[in-house]
Design a protein around this motif. Sequence first.
Motif, PDB file in Angstrom:
ATOM      1  N   GLY A   1      30.571 -46.399 -62.187  1.00 20.88           N
ATOM      2  CA  GLY A   1      31.903 -46.676 -62.715  1.00 20.88           C
ATOM      3  C   GLY A   1      32.927 -45.858 -61.703  1.00 20.88           C
ATOM      4  N   GLY A   2      34.063 -45.446 -62.518  1.00 22.82           N
ATOM      5  CA  GLY A   2      35.237 -44.691 -61.641  1.00 22.82           C
ATOM      6  C   GLY A   2      35.358 -43.373 -62.060  1.00 22.82           C
ATOM      7  N   THR A   3      34.660 -42.778 -62.621  1.00 17.56           N
ATOM      8  CA  THR A   3      35.011 -41.243 -63.089  1.00 17.56           C
ATOM      9  C   THR A   3      33.499 -40.193 -62.963  1.00 17.56           C
ATOM     10  OG1 THR A   3      36.554 -41.843 -64.437  1.00 17.56           O
ATOM     11  CG2 THR A   3      36.010 -39.527 -64.525  1.00 17.56           C
ATOM     12  N   GLY A   4      32.614 -40.544 -63.922  1.00 16.96           N
ATOM     13  CA  GLY A   4      31.522 -39.430 -63.953  1.00 16.96           C
ATOM     14  C   GLY A   4      30.561 -39.843 -62.730  1.00 16.96           C
TER      15      GLY A   4
ATOM     16  N   LYS B   1      32.113 -38.259 -59.618  1.00 15.72           N
ATOM     17  CA  LYS B   1      31.924 -36.862 -59.675  1.00 15.72           C
ATOM     18  C   LYS B   1      30.467 -36.492 -59.152  1.00 15.72           C
ATOM     19  CE  LYS B   1      34.903 -35.607 -63.522  1.00 15.72           C
ATOM     20  NZ  LYS B   1      34.771 -35.072 -64.886  1.00 15.72           N
TER      21      LYS B   1
ATOM     22  N   ASP C   1      37.569 -48.927 -60.129  1.00 15.67           N
ATOM     23  CA  ASP C   1      36.200 -48.065 -59.955  1.00 15.67           C
ATOM     24  C   ASP C   1      35.921 -48.129 -58.218  1.00 15.67           C
ATOM     25  OD1 ASP C   1      36.294 -48.003 -62.569  1.00 15.67           O
ATOM     26  OD2 ASP C   1      34.473 -49.132 -62.963  1.00 15.67           O
TER      27      ASP C   1
ATOM     28  N   PRO D   1      26.303 -41.003 -64.350  1.00 14.42           N
ATOM     29  CA  PRO D   1      26.678 -40.645 -65.633  1.00 14.42           C
ATOM     30  C   PRO D   1      28.119 -41.172 -65.844  1.00 14.42           C
ATOM     31  CG  PRO D   1      27.153 -38.812 -64.281  1.00 14.42           C
ATOM     32  CD  PRO D   1      26.319 -39.768 -63.276  1.00 14.42           C
ATOM     33  N   SER D   2      28.091 -42.701 -66.115  1.00 15.06           N
ATOM     34  CA  SER D   2      29.405 -43.446 -66.304  1.00 15.06           C
ATOM     35  C   SER D   2      29.116 -44.282 -67.624  1.00 15.06           C
ATOM     36  CB  SER D   2      29.046 -44.571 -65.159  1.00 15.06           C
ATOM     37  OG  SER D   2      29.887 -43.988 -63.893  1.00 15.06           O
ATOM     38  N   ASN D   3      30.118 -44.677 -68.170  1.00 13.94           N
ATOM     39  CA  ASN D   3      30.274 -45.410 -69.304  1.00 13.94           C
ATOM     40  C   ASN D   3      29.300 -46.320 -69.419  1.00 13.94           C
ATOM     41  OD1 ASN D   3      31.111 -47.065 -71.463  1.00 13.94           O
ATOM     42  ND2 ASN D   3      33.028 -46.408 -71.303  1.00 13.94           N
TER      43      ASN D   3
ATOM     44  N   SER E   1      30.997 -49.660 -67.619  1.00 12.44           N
ATOM     45  CA  SER E   1      30.674 -49.610 -66.384  1.00 12.44           C
ATOM     46  C   SER E   1      29.301 -50.020 -65.862  1.00 12.44           C
ATOM     47  CB  SER E   1      30.906 -47.905 -66.036  1.00 12.44           C
ATOM     48  OG  SER E   1      32.330 -47.576 -66.147  1.00 12.44           O
TER      49      SER E   1
ATOM     50  N   SER F   1      22.756 -38.990 -68.347  1.00  2.00           N
ATOM     51  CA  SER F   1      23.516 -39.177 -69.435  1.00  2.00           C
ATOM     52  C   SER F   1      25.305 -38.680 -69.026  1.00  2.00           C
ATOM     53  CB  SER F   1      23.014 -38.366 -70.717  1.00  2.00           C
ATOM     54  OG  SER F   1      24.069 -38.801 -71.738  1.00  2.00           O
ATOM     55  N   PRO F   2      26.166 -39.727 -69.572  1.00  4.61           N
ATOM     56  CA  PRO F   2      27.413 -39.366 -69.678  1.00  4.61           C
ATOM     57  C   PRO F   2      27.987 -38.798 -70.848  1.00  4.61           C
ATOM     58  CG  PRO F   2      27.076 -41.602 -70.131  1.00  4.61           C
ATOM     59  CD  PRO F   2      25.716 -41.109 -70.066  1.00  4.61           C
TER      60      PRO F   2
ATOM     61  N   VAL G   1      32.566 -36.880 -72.061  1.00  3.61           N
ATOM     62  CA  VAL G   1      33.299 -35.931 -71.269  1.00  3.61           C
ATOM     63  C   VAL G   1      34.763 -36.327 -71.130  1.00  3.61           C
ATOM     64  CG1 VAL G   1      33.567 -34.579 -69.085  1.00  3.61           C
ATOM     65  CG2 VAL G   1      31.261 -35.076 -69.844  1.00  3.61           C
ATOM     66  N   SER G   2      34.778 -37.749 -71.115  1.00  2.00           N
ATOM     67  CA  SER G   2      36.178 -37.957 -71.013  1.00  2.00           C
ATOM     68  C   SER G   2      36.415 -39.755 -71.197  1.00  2.00           C
ATOM     69  CB  SER G   2      36.794 -37.991 -69.530  1.00  2.00           C
ATOM     70  OG  SER G   2      36.079 -38.762 -68.532  1.00  2.00           O
TER      71      SER G   2
ATOM     72  N   THR H   1      25.063 -30.725 -67.016  1.00  2.00           N
ATOM     73  CA  THR H   1      25.512 -31.884 -66.546  1.00  2.00           C
ATOM     74  C   THR H   1      26.985 -31.907 -66.528  1.00  2.00           C
ATOM     75  OG1 THR H   1      25.279 -33.041 -68.642  1.00  2.00           O
ATOM     76  CG2 THR H   1      23.416 -33.098 -67.262  1.00  2.00           C
TER      77      THR H   1
ATOM     78  N   MET I   1      30.226 -31.423 -64.945  1.00  2.00           N
ATOM     79  CA  MET I   1      30.673 -31.308 -63.375  1.00  2.00           C
ATOM     80  C   MET I   1      31.932 -31.044 -63.192  1.00  2.00           C
ATOM     81  SD  MET I   1      28.377 -34.503 -61.653  1.00  2.00           S
ATOM     82  CE  MET I   1      28.925 -35.505 -63.176  1.00  2.00           C
TER      83      MET I   1
HETATM   84  P1  GDP Z   1      35.443 -45.225 -65.819  1.00  2.00           P
HETATM   85  O1  GDP Z   1      35.063 -46.313 -65.173  1.00  2.00           O
HETATM   86  O2  GDP Z   1      36.876 -44.479 -65.380  1.00  2.00           O
HETATM   87  O3  GDP Z   1      35.309 -45.339 -67.246  1.00  2.00           O
HETATM   88  O4  GDP Z   1      34.450 -44.216 -65.437  1.00  2.00           O
HETATM   89  P2  GDP Z   1      32.873 -44.043 -65.434  1.00  2.00           P
HETATM   90  O5  GDP Z   1      32.480 -44.903 -66.313  1.00  2.00           O
HETATM   91  O6  GDP Z   1      32.262 -43.651 -64.048  1.00  2.00           O
HETATM   92  O7  GDP Z   1      32.952 -42.432 -66.250  1.00  2.00           O
HETATM   93  C1  GDP Z   1      33.089 -42.628 -67.627  1.00  2.00           C
HETATM   94  C2  GDP Z   1      32.127 -41.476 -68.163  1.00  2.00           C
HETATM   95  O8  GDP Z   1      31.680 -40.492 -67.314  1.00  2.00           O
HETATM   96  C3  GDP Z   1      32.299 -40.991 -69.647  1.00  2.00           C
HETATM   97  O9  GDP Z   1      31.480 -41.603 -70.377  1.00  2.00           O
HETATM   98  C4  GDP Z   1      32.217 -39.443 -69.234  1.00  2.00           C
HETATM   99  O10 GDP Z   1      31.653 -38.872 -70.487  1.00  2.00           O
HETATM  100  C5  GDP Z   1      31.473 -39.250 -68.047  1.00  2.00           C
HETATM  101  N1  GDP Z   1      31.540 -38.141 -67.404  1.00  2.00           N
HETATM  102  C6  GDP Z   1      32.833 -37.956 -66.705  1.00  2.00           C
HETATM  103  N2  GDP Z   1      32.537 -36.403 -66.341  1.00  2.00           N
HETATM  104  C7  GDP Z   1      31.241 -36.162 -66.466  1.00  2.00           C
HETATM  105  C8  GDP Z   1      30.726 -35.015 -66.175  1.00  2.00           C
HETATM  106  O11 GDP Z   1      31.095 -34.057 -65.561  1.00  2.00           O
HETATM  107  N3  GDP Z   1      29.348 -34.823 -66.791  1.00  2.00           N
HETATM  108  C9  GDP Z   1      28.695 -36.108 -67.297  1.00  2.00           C
HETATM  109  N4  GDP Z   1      27.452 -35.975 -67.875  1.00  2.00           N
HETATM  110  N5  GDP Z   1      29.443 -37.160 -67.499  1.00  2.00           N
HETATM  111  C10 GDP Z   1      30.805 -37.085 -67.299  1.00  2.00           C
END
Ligand code: GDP
Length: 309
Positions: free
Chosen positions: A6-9, A12, A46, A191-193, A197, A220-221, A228-229, A285, A287
């Motif tokens: 996805g676009g955050t976890g 990272k 993303d 680790p994405s939603n 995601s 796991s996210p 985490v967010s 986990t 980051m």
């Molecule tokens: P989105 O497309 O912006 O929603 O991004 P993603 O789906 O890639 O990422 C969102 C998920 O990444 C969330 O469920 C967060 O809990 C998880 N996430 C963000 N930072 C971290 C981290 O440092 N560690 C872990 N384990 N999960 C993270």
Amino acid sequence: MIILSGGTGTPKLLSGMRRIIPEEEITVIVNTAEDMWVSGNLVCPDIDTVLYLFADTIDAEKWWGVHDDTFTTNDSLKRAGHPEIMRIGDKDRATHIMRSDLLREGSTLTDAIRELARSSGIRANILPMTDRPVATHITTPECEMHFQEYWITYKGDPDVLDVNIHGIDDAAPAEAVLSALDDDDSVIIGPSNPITSIGPILKLPGMREILREKMVVAVSPIIGDAPVSGPAGRLMRACGYWVSSAGVLECYRDLLGDLPDVFIIDDEDIEIGIDGDIEIVRADTMMTSVDKSEALSRRVVDSFRNLPV
Ligand code: GDP
């Protein structure tokens, strides 16, 4: 190495992964179900985060947009009475314009992203999950809306009754996704939603059958009982899962029709009781720096070494 993102976890994690694996050996299959046409251009939140990460231009505070971007066009539009649903930066918008022009000229999304990656000197293989339009919609007690409207306009506040990915049954994994999966047996679910995601990628027709033949390591996210967010907690609850790493695993079992081979959970997580052939690995986990992302990436890569080929 193939990574679903996805676009955050997961980006990272990729920031550490690219330190330990040659960039040209990394393929990222990216969710497109949050894409949306805004002010005449296709925004792919993303994909763009992954592009900017590899181009070293990501705003790593927010994990979207280009660092030190300006907002002149967005401010002018707002002043003229044409507010945008997203606050789009000027450099970020340049990416959207280039991509949308390529699409208008007849390119597939895959080719448009390949061109954007090439023009930024990116050597990693960044692939949209599909070339067809798909869109995640959220049902609240009041109405159904695009995910971006729920998350940006309504700030993720409304209760969520349901999540639907429009177009997913008629979509297909992009050709380049299929050929990447043909060439590589190691797949990381970053680790994405899990709902908005990873869910759309795994729900693409044929995907679960392909992944069942692969070595799959998922991270796991969720740490403890919260993401985490982002809105993963509320969305998981709405889809009937506990907000915990155990809930994420349950969700992946439903999506894959099988368990991943390895599931990496946080040192802080409580024990996961699960029947089935799976190795649970513990790691830090969270980051909060690229060094920590690199350390977690090493754990992820190492965990493939113990799997039977
Ligand atoms: P989105 O497309 O912006 O929603 O991004 P993603 O789906 O890639 O990422 C969102 C998920 O990444 C969330 O469920 C967060 O809990 C998880 N996430 C963000 N930072 C971290 C981290 O440092 N560690 C872990 N384990 N999960 C993270």
